[in-house]
Scaffold this motif. Sequence first.
Motif, PDB file in Angstrom:
ATOM      1  N   ARG A  94      -7.106   1.487   2.060  1.00 14.04           N
ATOM      2  CA  ARG A  94      -5.992   1.744   2.986  1.00 14.04           C
ATOM      3  C   ARG A  94      -5.580   0.463   3.716  1.00 14.04           C
ATOM      4  NH1 ARG A  94      -7.645   7.172   3.647  1.00 14.04           N
ATOM      5  NH2 ARG A  94      -6.069   8.396   2.567  1.00 14.04           N
ATOM      6  N   PHE A  95      -6.597  -0.393   4.020  1.00 11.56           N
ATOM      7  CA  PHE A  95      -6.281  -1.653   4.708  1.00 11.56           C
ATOM      8  C   PHE A  95      -5.276  -2.467   3.887  1.00 11.56           C
ATOM      9  CE2 PHE A  95      -7.145  -6.235   4.730  1.00 11.56           C
ATOM     10  CZ  PHE A  95      -6.800  -6.540   6.027  1.00 11.56           C
ATOM     11  N   TRP A  96      -5.590  -2.685   2.608  1.00 14.71           N
ATOM     12  CA  TRP A  96      -4.698  -3.510   1.779  1.00 14.71           C
ATOM     13  C   TRP A  96      -3.368  -2.797   1.519  1.00 14.71           C
ATOM     14  CZ3 TRP A  96      -5.302  -8.329   1.963  1.00 14.71           C
ATOM     15  CH2 TRP A  96      -6.574  -8.895   2.022  1.00 14.71           C
ATOM     16  N   LEU A  97      -3.438  -1.473   1.396  1.00 17.73           N
ATOM     17  CA  LEU A  97      -2.202  -0.702   1.193  1.00 17.73           C
ATOM     18  C   LEU A  97      -1.254  -0.905   2.386  1.00 17.73           C
ATOM     19  CD1 LEU A  97      -0.762   1.550  -0.520  1.00 17.73           C
ATOM     20  CD2 LEU A  97      -1.727   3.165   1.111  1.00 17.73           C
ATOM     21  N   HIS A  98      -1.815  -0.744   3.592  1.00 12.94           N
ATOM     22  CA  HIS A  98      -0.978  -0.898   4.781  1.00 12.94           C
ATOM     23  C   HIS A  98      -0.515  -2.342   4.945  1.00 12.94           C
ATOM     24  CE1 HIS A  98      -1.772   3.159   5.537  1.00 12.94           C
ATOM     25  NE2 HIS A  98      -2.949   3.041   6.132  1.00 12.94           N
ATOM     26  N   PHE A  99      -1.404  -3.281   4.619  1.00 15.96           N
ATOM     27  CA  PHE A  99      -1.053  -4.708   4.692  1.00 15.96           C
ATOM     28  C   PHE A  99       0.187  -4.986   3.842  1.00 15.96           C
ATOM     29  CE2 PHE A  99      -1.260  -9.165   3.754  1.00 15.96           C
ATOM     30  CZ  PHE A  99      -1.879  -9.747   4.848  1.00 15.96           C
ATOM     31  N   PHE A 100       0.190  -4.439   2.644  1.00 17.04           N
ATOM     32  CA  PHE A 100       1.282  -4.769   1.717  1.00 17.04           C
ATOM     33  C   PHE A 100       2.564  -3.996   1.979  1.00 17.04           C
ATOM     34  CE2 PHE A 100      -2.179  -6.693  -0.701  1.00 17.04           C
ATOM     35  CZ  PHE A 100      -1.609  -7.927  -0.888  1.00 17.04           C
ATOM     36  N   TRP A 101       2.489  -2.846   2.629  1.00 18.36           N
ATOM     37  CA  TRP A 101       3.778  -2.192   2.886  1.00 18.36           C
ATOM     38  C   TRP A 101       4.327  -2.503   4.281  1.00 18.36           C
ATOM     39  CZ3 TRP A 101       5.800   1.185   6.314  1.00 18.36           C
ATOM     40  CH2 TRP A 101       4.953   2.023   7.020  1.00 18.36           C
ATOM     41  N   ILE A 102       3.427  -2.846   5.220  1.00 20.87           N
ATOM     42  CA  ILE A 102       3.926  -3.181   6.566  1.00 20.87           C
ATOM     43  C   ILE A 102       4.649  -4.545   6.544  1.00 20.87           C
ATOM     44  CG2 ILE A 102       3.148  -3.861   8.896  1.00 20.87           C
ATOM     45  CD1 ILE A 102       1.286  -1.445   8.831  1.00 20.87           C
ATOM     46  N   ALA A 103       4.181  -5.461   5.693  1.00 19.31           N
ATOM     47  CA  ALA A 103       4.809  -6.801   5.634  1.00 19.31           C
ATOM     48  C   ALA A 103       6.311  -6.715   5.336  1.00 19.31           C
ATOM     49  CB  ALA A 103       4.085  -7.673   4.613  1.00 19.31           C
ATOM     50  N   PRO A 104       6.736  -6.062   4.243  1.00 22.75           N
ATOM     51  CA  PRO A 104       8.189  -5.990   4.012  1.00 22.75           C
ATOM     52  C   PRO A 104       8.910  -5.114   5.029  1.00 22.75           C
ATOM     53  CG  PRO A 104       7.023  -4.718   2.369  1.00 22.75           C
ATOM     54  CD  PRO A 104       5.994  -5.473   3.127  1.00 22.75           C
ATOM     55  N   MET A 105       8.171  -4.113   5.584  1.00 19.24           N
ATOM     56  CA  MET A 105       8.810  -3.259   6.599  1.00 19.24           C
ATOM     57  C   MET A 105       9.209  -4.098   7.824  1.00 19.24           C
ATOM     58  SD  MET A 105       7.418  -0.418   9.090  1.00 19.24           S
ATOM     59  CE  MET A 105       7.734  -1.563  10.396  1.00 19.24           C
ATOM     60  N   ILE A 106       8.316  -5.021   8.227  1.00 14.98           N
ATOM     61  CA  ILE A 106       8.630  -5.891   9.376  1.00 14.98           C
ATOM     62  C   ILE A 106       9.817  -6.787   9.022  1.00 14.98           C
ATOM     63  CG2 ILE A 106       7.767  -7.782  10.824  1.00 14.98           C
ATOM     64  CD1 ILE A 106       4.961  -6.519  10.552  1.00 14.98           C
ATOM     65  N   SER A 107       9.793  -7.343   7.819  1.00 17.05           N
ATOM     66  CA  SER A 107      10.868  -8.266   7.423  1.00 17.05           C
ATOM     67  C   SER A 107      12.218  -7.551   7.382  1.00 17.05           C
ATOM     68  CB  SER A 107      10.563  -8.863   6.053  1.00 17.05           C
ATOM     69  OG  SER A 107       9.358  -9.576   6.108  1.00 17.05           O
ATOM     70  N   VAL A 108      12.224  -6.362   6.772  1.00 14.77           N
ATOM     71  CA  VAL A 108      13.494  -5.602   6.704  1.00 14.77           C
ATOM     72  C   VAL A 108      13.932  -5.217   8.127  1.00 14.77           C
ATOM     73  CG1 VAL A 108      14.548  -3.465   5.852  1.00 14.77           C
ATOM     74  CG2 VAL A 108      13.094  -4.807   4.350  1.00 14.77           C
ATOM     75  N   GLY A 109      12.964  -4.833   8.945  1.00 12.52           N
ATOM     76  CA  GLY A 109      13.264  -4.491  10.347  1.00 12.52           C
ATOM     77  C   GLY A 109      13.885  -5.671  11.086  1.00 12.52           C
ATOM     78  N   LEU A 110      13.348  -6.864  10.822  1.00 10.78           N
ATOM     79  CA  LEU A 110      13.900  -8.066  11.485  1.00 10.78           C
ATOM     80  C   LEU A 110      15.326  -8.333  11.007  1.00 10.78           C
ATOM     81  CD1 LEU A 110      10.884 -10.561  11.459  1.00 10.78           C
ATOM     82  CD2 LEU A 110      11.907  -9.475  13.441  1.00 10.78           C
ATOM     83  N   MET A 111      15.584  -8.078   9.730  1.00  8.66           N
ATOM     84  CA  MET A 111      16.946  -8.308   9.200  1.00  8.66           C
ATOM     85  C   MET A 111      17.950  -7.385   9.879  1.00  8.66           C
ATOM     86  SD  MET A 111      16.364  -8.990   5.207  1.00  8.66           S
ATOM     87  CE  MET A 111      17.924  -9.763   4.955  1.00  8.66           C
ATOM     88  N   GLY A 188       5.673  -4.194  13.961  1.00  9.75           N
ATOM     89  CA  GLY A 188       4.312  -3.990  13.471  1.00  9.75           C
ATOM     90  C   GLY A 188       3.681  -2.769  14.125  1.00  9.75           C
ATOM     91  N   ALA A 189       3.838  -2.664  15.448  1.00  7.69           N
ATOM     92  CA  ALA A 189       3.267  -1.518  16.185  1.00  7.69           C
ATOM     93  C   ALA A 189       3.930  -0.213  15.726  1.00  7.69           C
ATOM     94  CB  ALA A 189       3.449  -1.726  17.679  1.00  7.69           C
ATOM     95  N   LEU A 190       5.246  -0.277  15.498  1.00  6.97           N
ATOM     96  CA  LEU A 190       5.965   0.920  15.026  1.00  6.97           C
ATOM     97  C   LEU A 190       5.473   1.334  13.643  1.00  6.97           C
ATOM     98  CD1 LEU A 190       9.679   0.346  16.067  1.00  6.97           C
ATOM     99  CD2 LEU A 190       8.180   2.186  16.810  1.00  6.97           C
ATOM    100  N   GLY A 191       5.247   0.326  12.794  1.00  8.01           N
ATOM    101  CA  GLY A 191       4.731   0.590  11.446  1.00  8.01           C
ATOM    102  C   GLY A 191       3.384   1.296  11.526  1.00  8.01           C
ATOM    103  N   ALA A 192       2.518   0.809  12.428  1.00  6.98           N
ATOM    104  CA  ALA A 192       1.196   1.424  12.593  1.00  6.98           C
ATOM    105  C   ALA A 192       1.335   2.865  13.080  1.00  6.98           C
ATOM    106  CB  ALA A 192       0.387   0.599  13.593  1.00  6.98           C
ATOM    107  N   ALA A 193       2.243   3.062  14.040  1.00  5.04           N
ATOM    108  CA  ALA A 193       2.441   4.419  14.578  1.00  5.04           C
ATOM    109  C   ALA A 193       2.945   5.351  13.475  1.00  5.04           C
ATOM    110  CB  ALA A 193       3.423   4.368  15.739  1.00  5.04           C
ATOM    111  N   MET A 194       3.839   4.823  12.625  1.00 13.70           N
ATOM    112  CA  MET A 194       4.369   5.639  11.521  1.00 13.70           C
ATOM    113  C   MET A 194       3.262   6.025  10.550  1.00 13.70           C
ATOM    114  SD  MET A 194       7.964   3.750  10.774  1.00 13.70           S
ATOM    115  CE  MET A 194       8.016   4.155   9.057  1.00 13.70           C
ATOM    116  N   VAL A 195       2.422   5.036  10.220  1.00  8.22           N
ATOM    117  CA  VAL A 195       1.314   5.289   9.279  1.00  8.22           C
ATOM    118  C   VAL A 195       0.418   6.395   9.817  1.00  8.22           C
ATOM    119  CG1 VAL A 195      -0.831   4.295   8.382  1.00  8.22           C
ATOM    120  CG2 VAL A 195       1.266   2.988   8.272  1.00  8.22           C
TER     121      VAL A 195
END
Lengths: 235, 284
Positions: A94-111, A188-195
Amino acid sequence: MHDAGFNRPPTDAVLRISAASIAAVCMVIILVAAAAPESLASSLEYNRPAILAGELWRLWTGHLVHFSVQHAVMDGIALFVAGRVTIRLLGIGRFWLHFFWIAPMISVGLMWWSPTLMVYRGLSGIAVALMMLAAIALYRASAPSRPWVAFFCVVMALKTIAEANGFTMRSANLPADVQVEWRAHVLGALGAAMVMTWRHVCEHRLQSRWEHRWRHRSQQRPQRGDRDKLSILAR
Amino acid sequence: MKFSAVLIATLATMLLGGCASSFPSREVKQSASIVDYLYPRAEQAPKTEPGMAYLRPPVRVGLAFVPTASRGHALPETEKIKLMERVKASFAPYSFIGNIEIIPTQYLQPGGGFANMEQVARMFNVDVVAMVSHDQVQFNDSNKLAVLYWTIVGAYVIHGDEYDVQTMVDVSVFDVASHKLLFRAPGTSQVKGAASLANFSERARAAQVEGYNKAVEELIPPLKAELEKFRERIKADPGFRVENRAGYKGGGSIDLLGLLLALSLPLLLAAFHFAPRYARRRIQ
């Protein structure tokens, strides 16, 4: 103790392997910041026009490059510590799963949230996401820890508000023309809350489905007395 | 007899007049006022319009000397640039300040006002302009030794002329878009000395430059203090708003507090998750 949110505790071997893997990732990140040429960092960083032109790998790799060695070291230590806690609570998969999906989520969120941001580098968004994942998992798992976890979350929120208002500690040590991108921390915090919300919902659904199935089966299965009546009727 | 007396009197007057004309003037003044530059034809006090100043860090700063109409005793451009380099160095360490451009005085028009400032800011691509205004007065006096100038050799050897150069330099920082004065800092100096008649003007010129150098040296600590104060002021003052610049760079960075928070997580985990389990196992 309510044990929701916890998997089977990982064995010592798994913990050792996971710690080594996170340490290796952190070392690579620091080495890239220290020794890699600027052209490599430029080709990996979050760069809005380049992403819009189709260089989608930057959605992930932007988090792995930094502006300075100190920047990389601080982010690397935070990732290592938060990562180890997350693995203990959620498991290495789960750690690596979340690592790999939160990264693009943050980037898209920043865009979407910060269209004027052209360049971004840093791991802190993911580190904050892992810290929040660990905090929420601990909150769900252990009732006595809840006041402390709540305090942790309040301090995190106050820190982010302060950063949004221009208060930054010098330890961040970013170059003069780079600002602390607090939105990445919020995302990042929002991503964690969503997960964790998704996990909570899934657990409840799964639990209710099993309960429903179990009840349905127990209703369908004929009782001993009923079976006798049926056999009498059949005769 | 009468003729010879008139001749002597005429010669003496001519001689004295000639000497007097070779002595430096008693007071030399050079000044460039920021008020004269920004409000050249103002008969009344300028009206201040309440407005918001938008600052987009890292703020790009332009640095220029206020231009003067008279070029007689003006400080040479090379010296101005040297002085501005020193002021620039005091702005450089602040993270919220980006590029600092030195604007040569030739680009500014005496009495040009905010219109001229806006033109130059556009040309040099700066958001904020720091204008260096100055006021220097040089007083020249002769001391008792000046009487020995009559020996001709004395004019080369005896330091019979004294100068006293008083300088005031002031940096006023303006937001170009809102015309708002963000902050200002002054620096003053006094340089005194004596010289012989022959090399007085050379020494006096050097003293003028030294006066500017010392005033700028005096200016830098208050300028840094004002910068710090301004940084704190913009957080509370509703007249200022800090915004992101289009095309800015962002860094995802964990600071010391973030690191401490991350380090608190293993402690919480040990205290509330593993410790009770360990205790339970021991009881069993």
